[in-house]
Design a protein around this motif. Structure first.
Motif, PDB file in Angstrom:
ATOM      1  N   LEU A 368      58.845 -15.168  -4.037  1.00 38.60           N
ATOM      2  CA  LEU A 368      60.068 -15.516  -3.322  1.00 38.60           C
ATOM      3  C   LEU A 368      60.805 -16.593  -4.104  1.00 38.60           C
ATOM      4  CD1 LEU A 368      61.890 -15.321  -0.775  1.00 38.60           C
ATOM      5  CD2 LEU A 368      60.513 -17.195   0.179  1.00 38.60           C
ATOM      6  N   LYS A 369      62.107 -16.396  -4.263  1.00 34.54           N
ATOM      7  CA  LYS A 369      62.952 -17.412  -4.880  1.00 34.54           C
ATOM      8  C   LYS A 369      64.020 -17.818  -3.883  1.00 34.54           C
ATOM      9  CE  LYS A 369      65.174 -18.755  -9.111  1.00 34.54           C
ATOM     10  NZ  LYS A 369      64.918 -18.578 -10.529  1.00 34.54           N
ATOM     11  N   ALA A 370      64.195 -19.125  -3.725  1.00 33.74           N
ATOM     12  CA  ALA A 370      65.277 -19.674  -2.908  1.00 33.74           C
ATOM     13  C   ALA A 370      66.282 -20.301  -3.866  1.00 33.74           C
ATOM     14  CB  ALA A 370      64.744 -20.707  -1.930  1.00 33.74           C
ATOM     15  N   GLU A 371      67.516 -19.830  -3.813  1.00 29.09           N
ATOM     16  CA  GLU A 371      68.539 -20.297  -4.752  1.00 29.09           C
ATOM     17  C   GLU A 371      69.786 -20.717  -3.977  1.00 29.09           C
ATOM     18  OE1 GLU A 371      69.460 -18.396  -8.828  1.00 29.09           O
ATOM     19  OE2 GLU A 371      71.013 -17.616  -7.501  1.00 29.09           O
ATOM     20  N   HIS A 372      70.299 -21.891  -4.308  1.00 29.07           N
ATOM     21  CA  HIS A 372      71.503 -22.395  -3.647  1.00 29.07           C
ATOM     22  C   HIS A 372      72.614 -22.497  -4.672  1.00 29.07           C
ATOM     23  CE1 HIS A 372      74.322 -25.171  -1.707  1.00 29.07           C
ATOM     24  NE2 HIS A 372      73.776 -24.785  -0.553  1.00 29.07           N
ATOM     25  N   ASN A 373      73.729 -21.790  -4.401  1.00 30.14           N
ATOM     26  CA  ASN A 373      74.858 -21.802  -5.320  1.00 30.14           C
ATOM     27  C   ASN A 373      76.093 -22.385  -4.649  1.00 30.14           C
ATOM     28  OD1 ASN A 373      76.873 -19.423  -4.498  1.00 30.14           O
ATOM     29  ND2 ASN A 373      74.777 -18.703  -4.139  1.00 30.14           N
ATOM     30  N   ALA A 374      77.103 -22.678  -5.450  1.00 33.46           N
ATOM     31  CA  ALA A 374      78.279 -23.386  -4.953  1.00 33.46           C
ATOM     32  C   ALA A 374      79.196 -22.501  -4.120  1.00 33.46           C
ATOM     33  CB  ALA A 374      79.058 -23.962  -6.140  1.00 33.46           C
ATOM     34  N   TYR A 375      79.000 -21.184  -4.135  1.00 34.74           N
ATOM     35  CA  TYR A 375      79.917 -20.282  -3.441  1.00 34.74           C
ATOM     36  C   TYR A 375      79.380 -19.786  -2.100  1.00 34.74           C
ATOM     37  CZ  TYR A 375      82.730 -19.973  -7.701  1.00 34.74           C
ATOM     38  OH  TYR A 375      83.527 -20.257  -8.783  1.00 34.74           O
ATOM     39  N   THR A 376      78.156 -19.294  -2.089  1.00 34.50           N
ATOM     40  CA  THR A 376      77.640 -18.660  -0.870  1.00 34.50           C
ATOM     41  C   THR A 376      76.448 -19.396  -0.280  1.00 34.50           C
ATOM     42  OG1 THR A 376      76.186 -17.171  -2.133  1.00 34.50           O
ATOM     43  CG2 THR A 376      78.433 -16.405  -1.660  1.00 34.50           C
ATOM     44  N   GLY A 377      76.111 -20.547  -0.840  1.00 38.30           N
ATOM     45  CA  GLY A 377      75.024 -21.333  -0.277  1.00 38.30           C
ATOM     46  C   GLY A 377      73.665 -20.777  -0.635  1.00 38.30           C
ATOM     47  N   LEU A 378      72.759 -20.733   0.339  1.00 38.95           N
ATOM     48  CA  LEU A 378      71.366 -20.353   0.101  1.00 38.95           C
ATOM     49  C   LEU A 378      71.207 -18.838   0.070  1.00 38.95           C
ATOM     50  CD1 LEU A 378      68.419 -21.373  -0.197  1.00 38.95           C
ATOM     51  CD2 LEU A 378      68.234 -21.137   2.304  1.00 38.95           C
ATOM     52  N   GLU A 379      70.540 -18.338  -0.972  1.00 44.26           N
ATOM     53  CA  GLU A 379      70.201 -16.923  -1.079  1.00 44.26           C
ATOM     54  C   GLU A 379      68.694 -16.819  -1.288  1.00 44.26           C
ATOM     55  OE1 GLU A 379      72.289 -14.587  -0.584  1.00 44.26           O
ATOM     56  OE2 GLU A 379      74.272 -15.419  -1.007  1.00 44.26           O
ATOM     57  N   LEU A 380      68.051 -15.872  -0.589  1.00 43.69           N
ATOM     58  CA  LEU A 380      66.616 -15.648  -0.691  1.00 43.69           C
ATOM     59  C   LEU A 380      66.363 -14.340  -1.433  1.00 43.69           C
ATOM     60  CD1 LEU A 380      65.442 -16.698   2.895  1.00 43.69           C
ATOM     61  CD2 LEU A 380      65.472 -18.081   0.798  1.00 43.69           C
ATOM     62  N   LEU A 381      65.479 -14.392  -2.437  1.00 38.82           N
ATOM     63  CA  LEU A 381      65.221 -13.244  -3.303  1.00 38.82           C
ATOM     64  C   LEU A 381      63.723 -12.949  -3.307  1.00 38.82           C
ATOM     65  CD1 LEU A 381      67.421 -14.525  -6.258  1.00 38.82           C
ATOM     66  CD2 LEU A 381      68.107 -12.939  -4.479  1.00 38.82           C
TER      67      LEU A 381
END
Length: 615
Positions: A368-381
């Motif tokens: 599992l990867k948790a990634e936070h970006n400047a456009y859509t916030g938190l995304e879980l992969l």
């Protein structure tokens, strides 16, 4: 993402290839033991990988006669590579082939090289000495759990050779009907470590249209760089850096790329753990005449740690932070602008992956990867992988993953009439299921086969609303397909390779919307692709190689299917000298690979004479 030493067997095979290894020195067992990092972000034998990964080795690169990285990537049967003009390429795994393809993650020694401007790669700006490449791992399918949001259709992981493997001097030059280049490299090794310095200059001429009129696409490339490796087997240090300047003509004048990067890595093997800390700083300036000057500064920090296997379980975890400073200065704001013109983009991530032994020679991988970006916030992969070894010579595997492609500057911020910014653009998403098999037949043949199905949601669309247009998320759809490759050694001095890709994409507009055709934003893909390669050691110092590929038609804009063949003959009159002649596109004198045939740049037949000297 890789270590400087690999297993003794693979190291001998790859290092020897750089100086002309014979096919008799290779074996399927050696090739299956080549270690890759793309699927598990740690070293694994190709034979054990639960994923669709194809490895282009240093020997493949040397023997194919290609002079640029995109041409080398044609060797991978799980990639679509189309030459747009003399300098630009459309490259993607499975679907999404486009000049501005935005769903492939490309790494060079752990450094991400895609642009936050559009989430894709400016292939004309990636020039490197091909002799320094150890291997290229091409992972098709999901890589998002370990690599992040832009590993949507896969990962191209380019690993260069350690400085200790390139001691001495190399002089390489070539002249041909459409290009010429020279590469210089010098390295040395001592107890304190090893280093190499290198420089390359390559010039390519204009191509032509069907009418015979020249296309303004001539290019000039210059670069210089270094690599240093030191430390002990328990504590390893690596430093790399490069400065470059690439210039390409176009209809508006020229496209100019210049920049530099520096990367440092520290790896420690101690206490039952393998810890890696990596950092790099990068600047890329892209300026197109009369349109826009875009400067991207990148700072990236990454930490990962692998717990050595205990009780049948292997744990890998890590975290990272990346900062982009994107500065866009338009030449004519009324025609093309980015709002705001300067933007800071932060990307945070953390991941964990556990691999566990199961019953009957099976293994499960959960990540599992948790990634936070400047456009859509938190995304879980997330990803789940399973592999089963019914015998020493076969591996059956399955995988299920969720991937995203987060918005880029172009998606949300571009203003180019009739296009207006849309701050509501969301992340593109896909659920991917794969079923694969990899195995050997006796001592002379091997094969890999993967069936895949992708379910897409929120894919980027271009919607017209009266006199204005916006990027939105009004496409969904499916992709189903089959990809595979095989290798056969019918004799010690002869190797045959074959590969194929069959796929059927379908895109559906969201109810109540009428976006432009999917080829506008989602690519123009061939439905089938077949490749065949022959490597023949005529004598101990004479090599002949032949590659042929058949690419199916592209629907919009319509591009006919084509058949192309390349050949290379090399001769080593002395241990330190190699002469070769390579002919590309032996079939038709010219053919179209991208764009409407009447106005497209034609890929010409070409001849290249090459000289290599190891003094």
């Amino acid at each position: 993402m890789f270590r400087t030493e690999i297993s003794m067997l693979a190291a001998c095979a790859l290092a020897g290839a750089a100086h002309g290894q014979n096919l008799a020195d290779l074996s399927l067992d050696q090739l299956s033991r080549i270690e890759v990092t793309s699927v598990g972000k740690r070293l694994q034998r190709v034979a054990d990988v639960a994923g669709s990964v194809y490895v282009i080795t240093a020997d493949d690169i040397r023997r194919c006669g290609a002079t640029t990285l995109p041409e080398v990537l044609r060797l991978a049967p799980n990639l679509q590579v189309a030459r747009v003009d003399g300098a630009q390429y459309a490259i993607s795994a499975r679907t999404g082939t486009d000049l501005l393809a935005n769903k492939m993650l490309v790494l060079v020694d752990g450094r991400t090289v895609y642009s936050p401007l559009f989430s894709g790669v400016f292939w004309e700006a990636i020039e490197m000495p091909l002799d320094d490449i150890e291997r290229i791992e091409v992972l098709s399918g999901s890589g998002g759990t370990l690599y992040g949001s832009n590993a949507f259709h896969g990962v191209i992981n380019i690993v260069t050779r350690s400085a200790g493997e390139t001691a001495g001097t190399l002089v390489k030059g070539a002249v041909g009907t459409s290009e010429r280049f020279v590469t210089l490299r010098h390295g040395a090794a001592s107890d304190a470590g090893a280093f190499r310095v290198f420089a390359k200059k390559r010039d390519a001429e204009n191509t032509q249209r069907a009418s015979g009129a020249p296309v303004r696409d001539a290019s000039r490339h210059q670069l210089a760089g270094f690599r240093w490796d030191g430390g002990t087997p328990q504590r390893q240090f690596t430093g790399t850096g490069e400065v470059y300047h690439h210039r390409t003509e176009d209809v508006l004048g020229e496209r100019d790329y210049h920049g530099a990067y520096v990367l440092g890595r520290y790896i420690e093997d101690a206490g039952g753990r393998r810890t890696q800390l990596q950092a790099y700083a990068d600047r890329l300036v892209r300026e197109r005449s009369r349109t826009i000057r875009n400067t991207v500064d990148t700072l990236d920090l990454e930490l990962q740690q692998q717990q050595l296997p205990t009780a049948g379980m292997d744990l890998l975890w890590g975290a990272g932070w990346r900062l982009y400073r994107d500065d866009a200065q338009p030449a004519s704001p009324a025609a093309l602008d980015l709002l705001p013109r300067r933007k800071y983009l932060h990307l945070w991530n953390a991941f964990a992956q556990v691999e566990m032994e199961g019953a009957a020679a099976s293994r499960f991988t959960l990540g599992l990867k948790a990634e936070h970006n400047a456009y859509t916030g938190l995304e879980l992969l997330p990803t789940l992988r399973y592999s089963w070894r019914p015998s020493e010579d076969s591996n059956v595997w399955a995988a299920a993953s969720r991937v995203v492609r987060t918005p880029a500057r172009v998606d949300r911020d571009v203003a180019s009439p009739p296009l207006v910014p849309n701050p509501s653009v969301r992340a593109e998403k896909a659920d991917i299921a794969e079923l694969g098999w990899r195995g050997r037949f006796g001592s002379g043949a091997s094969a890999s086969l993967t069936a895949f199905a992708h379910r897409f949601g929120q894919l980027r669309s271009f919607d017209l609303n009266g006199a204005t247009g916006v990027f939105a998320n009004n496409y969904g759809g499916w992709l189903r397909g089959l990809e595979g490759w095989a290798e056969w050694f019918p004799a010690q001095n002869l190797r045959l390779k074959a590969g194929m890709l069959l796929q059927h994409p379908r895109y559906d507009a969201a109810a109540g919307t009428s976006p432009q055709p999917p080829s506008v934003t989602l690519g123009n893909d061939a439905r089938h692709l077949f490749k065949l390669g022959v490597a023949w050691d005529v004598r101990h110092n004479v090599w002949v190689d032949f590659h042929v590929r058949h690419v199916g038609r592209r629907p919009a804009p319509a591009v006919p299917s084509y058949l192309a063949a390349d050949a290379r003959v090399a001769w080593r009159p002395a241990p330190s000298v190699e002469l070769s002649a390579a002919v590309r596109n032996l079939g038709e004198p010219r053919h179209v690979e991208w764009g409407a045939p009447a106005t497209a740049s034609l890929v010409p037949r070409s001849l290249l004479l090459q000289f290599v000297w190891w003094p």
